[in-house]
Scaffold this active site. Structure first.
Site, short mmCIF file in Angstrom:
data_model
loop_
_atom_site.label_atom_id
_atom_site.label_comp_id
_atom_site.label_asym_id
_atom_site.label_seq_id
_atom_site.Cartn_x
_atom_site.Cartn_y
_atom_site.Cartn_z
N GLU A 146 -59.36 40.05 13.84
CA GLU A 146 -59.65 38.91 14.72
C GLU A 146 -59.68 37.62 13.91
O GLU A 146 -60.12 37.65 12.74
CB GLU A 146 -61.00 39.12 15.43
CG GLU A 146 -61.00 40.29 16.39
CD GLU A 146 -62.32 40.43 17.17
OE1 GLU A 146 -63.21 39.56 16.99
OE2 GLU A 146 -62.45 41.38 17.94
N HIS A 148 -62.75 38.58 22.67
CA HIS A 148 -64.13 38.80 22.21
C HIS A 148 -65.12 37.99 23.05
O HIS A 148 -65.88 37.16 22.55
CB HIS A 148 -64.28 38.44 20.73
CG HIS A 148 -65.37 39.22 20.05
ND1 HIS A 148 -65.25 39.73 18.80
CD2 HIS A 148 -66.61 39.60 20.46
CE1 HIS A 148 -66.36 40.37 18.45
NE2 HIS A 148 -67.20 40.31 19.46
#
Length: 531
Positions: free
Chosen positions: A263, A281
């Protein structure tokens, strides 16, 4: 002097005001966390650092943070903090695991609905002017079996919501007790059984050595054909390449992911596959959750800096403000006992056992253990504290154990420390009297009653006449004043000890004079931290 806190990521003004209202000086610079060089320049000024995910608390930052006592992460994930290095430096690392529980659980439920009914794809198709009603045939959740991997705080809420949706809930969690499983309305199963039975699988575990890749290629192959997999916990729990292949083959009917192995995720094997829902997220991304974790981290950090209360620490036992007030004298005693054996030990220590007797055995023993180990370690490393000492002791191979027992003597409670070296075993015990002051009550099995002071002198000798006179005369002639004098012996003519509370540290030449008399086996100056 008031503690000083830096807020280097975006936190609500209300949270920042909590610090100010409690008398803590705070610098609110929400963009500073991204400026690594400037953070290194200023971090040495602060006692506390409040962050979200943008600030990276690296080994380099911690090395520059010479006054730092606590890092508070507004949120649950602490991947951006080097916890082992923080622990070695005695910096407490806190997070806020409860502020976003409901939000994250709700997101998992929402993702389950989305993948069951193909809502994102249906929405995109409709926005595009298409009317593909027959293309988006979904499945109901009612009556389906949900497999929950990890039934802790967030997973437990998911279980509760799923039971309310009339799903059959099975859970794999080695720490899930029968009573809690019954309360949640779920059935405990093995991981293999969960894989074989579940129509939907949702993950709610942290990423550790044991949980990393828990849904591996082999595990995915064991799942029921047509399963749908949801991950709103942590990236790296699922083999994304293997899952993509299973989706393409039709073995897995759908997936919904809020977290990814890398990420920010700009590319991923799961992207652009049919019936795969992806979000960036967002598990904790609600107004309520962001406010909750910000307020919580500010309260926790303020409590620690002002009262010593420790909540939600990842490298230190939690201690409430009420416990801190009651346990304060006992924490001091534990540290003093550790300091005593640390200062009289010349050989490497193999093991330390801490015995808690009476009412002290019902207190927060994790915190007391840390205090005792810190006192011991400070004899050779003055910079250690309750956070770093257990880490350093473990690195040195020292085995730490503790024992508890009901009241067994004349004292309502006491702590006894035993250390083992290759050559010998040493013990010391102490208690806290009603005045709140620690007392040493036994050394080497010899009963005494000694008040603990900043400067002390410990001697061992055979029980012969003239010891008191020699100590008094030698110290008096050199202007070293005795505040308190305690003697003890095993029996007449046996082993004896003396423990003197002095107004100041005795000079080296005075110690040499005492040793030169030949009357003492050991002459040790001792120093204990003031309260």
């Amino acid at each position: 002097m008031a503690p000083k806190v830096l807020v280097s990521d975006k936190l609500s003004e209300t949270a920042v005001q909590i610090f100010r209202d409690r008398g803590i000086e705070v610098d609110f610079e929400p963009g500073l966390g991204k400026d690594k060089e400037r953070l290194l320049e200023v971090i040495g000024q602060y006692d506390g650092l409040a962050i979200r995910s943008a600030t990276k608390v690296t080994e380099k930052v911690l090395a520059a943070a010479t006054n730092l006592k606590v890092v508070g992460r507004a949120g649950i994930g602490v991947d951006n903090v080097d916890i082992p290095v923080a622990s070695k430096q005695g910096v407490i690392v806190m997070n806020t695991p409860f502020g976003n529980m409901i939000t994250t659980a709700e997101h998992a439920i929402a993702m389950m609905f989305a993948v069951a009914r193909q809502i994102p794809e249906a929405s995109a198709s409709t926005h595009a002017g298409k009317w593909e009603k027959s293309k988006f045939m979904g499945v109901e959740l009612t009556g389906k079996t949900l497999g929950v991997i990890g039934a802790g705080n967030i997973g437990g809420i998911v279980c509760d919501r799923a039971v309310g949706l009339k799903m059959k809930v099975i859970a794999y969690d080695p720490f899930l007790g029968d009573e809690r499983a019954k309360k949640l309305g779920v059935t405990k199963v093995s991981l293999d059984e969960l894989l074989a039975r579940a129509d939907f699988i949702t993950l709610h575990v942290p990423k550790t050595e044991k949980t990393a890749n828990i849904l591996s290629r082999e595990a995915i192959a064991k799942t029921k054909k047509g399963v749908r997999i949801i991950n709103c916990a942590r990236g790296g729990l699922v083999d994304e390449v293997a899952l993509a292949e299973a989706l393409k083959s039709g073995h897995v009917a759908g997936a919904a992911f809020d977290v990814f192995s890398v990420e920010p995720a700009t590319e991923n094997p799961l992207f652009n596959l049919p019936n795969v829902v992806c979000t960036p997220h967002l598990g904790a991304a609600t107004t309520e959750a962001q406010e909750n974790v910000a307020l919580q981290v500010a309260e926790q950090m303020a409590d620690y800096l002002l009262t010593g209360a420790v909540q939600n620490a990842l490298n230190m036992p939690s201690v409430t403000a009420e416990e801190a007030a009651v346990m304060g004298p006992w924490v001091k005693l534990a540290e003093d006992l550790g300091a005593f054996v640390g200062q009289i030990s010349d050989e490497p220590v193999k093991a330390i056992n801490i015995l808690y007797d009476g009412r002290v055995a019902e207190m927060n023993l994790d915190a007391l253990n840390c205090a005792a180990i810190a006192g011991f370690m400070k004899a050779t490393n003055p910079d250690v504290n309750m956070v770093s000492a257990p880490v350093i002791a473990e690195e040195r191979g020292i085995q730490i154990s503790r024992t508890t027992q009901k009241k067994s003597g004349v004292f309502d409670a006491y702590i006894k420390l035993t250390i083992e070296t290759e050559a010998k075993t040493r013990t010391i015990a102490g208690t806290v009297f009603s005045d709140g002051k620690p007392r040493f009550i036994q050394i080497k099995g010899i009963n005494i009653d000694a008040e603990v002071g900043e400067h002390m002198l410990y001697t061992t000798n055979n029980d012969v006449a003239g010891i008191i006179g020699t100590l008094g005369k030698t110290l008096g002639e050199n202007n070293v004043n005795i505040a308190n004098f305690t003697l003890g012996r095993t029996e007449a003519g046996g082993d004896a000890i003396a423990l003197l509370y002095l107004d100041e540290q005795p000079p080296v030449d005075v110690l040499d004079k005492l040793t030169a008399t030949g009357m003492f086996q050991q002459v040790r100056p001792l120093h204990f931290a003031t309260a």
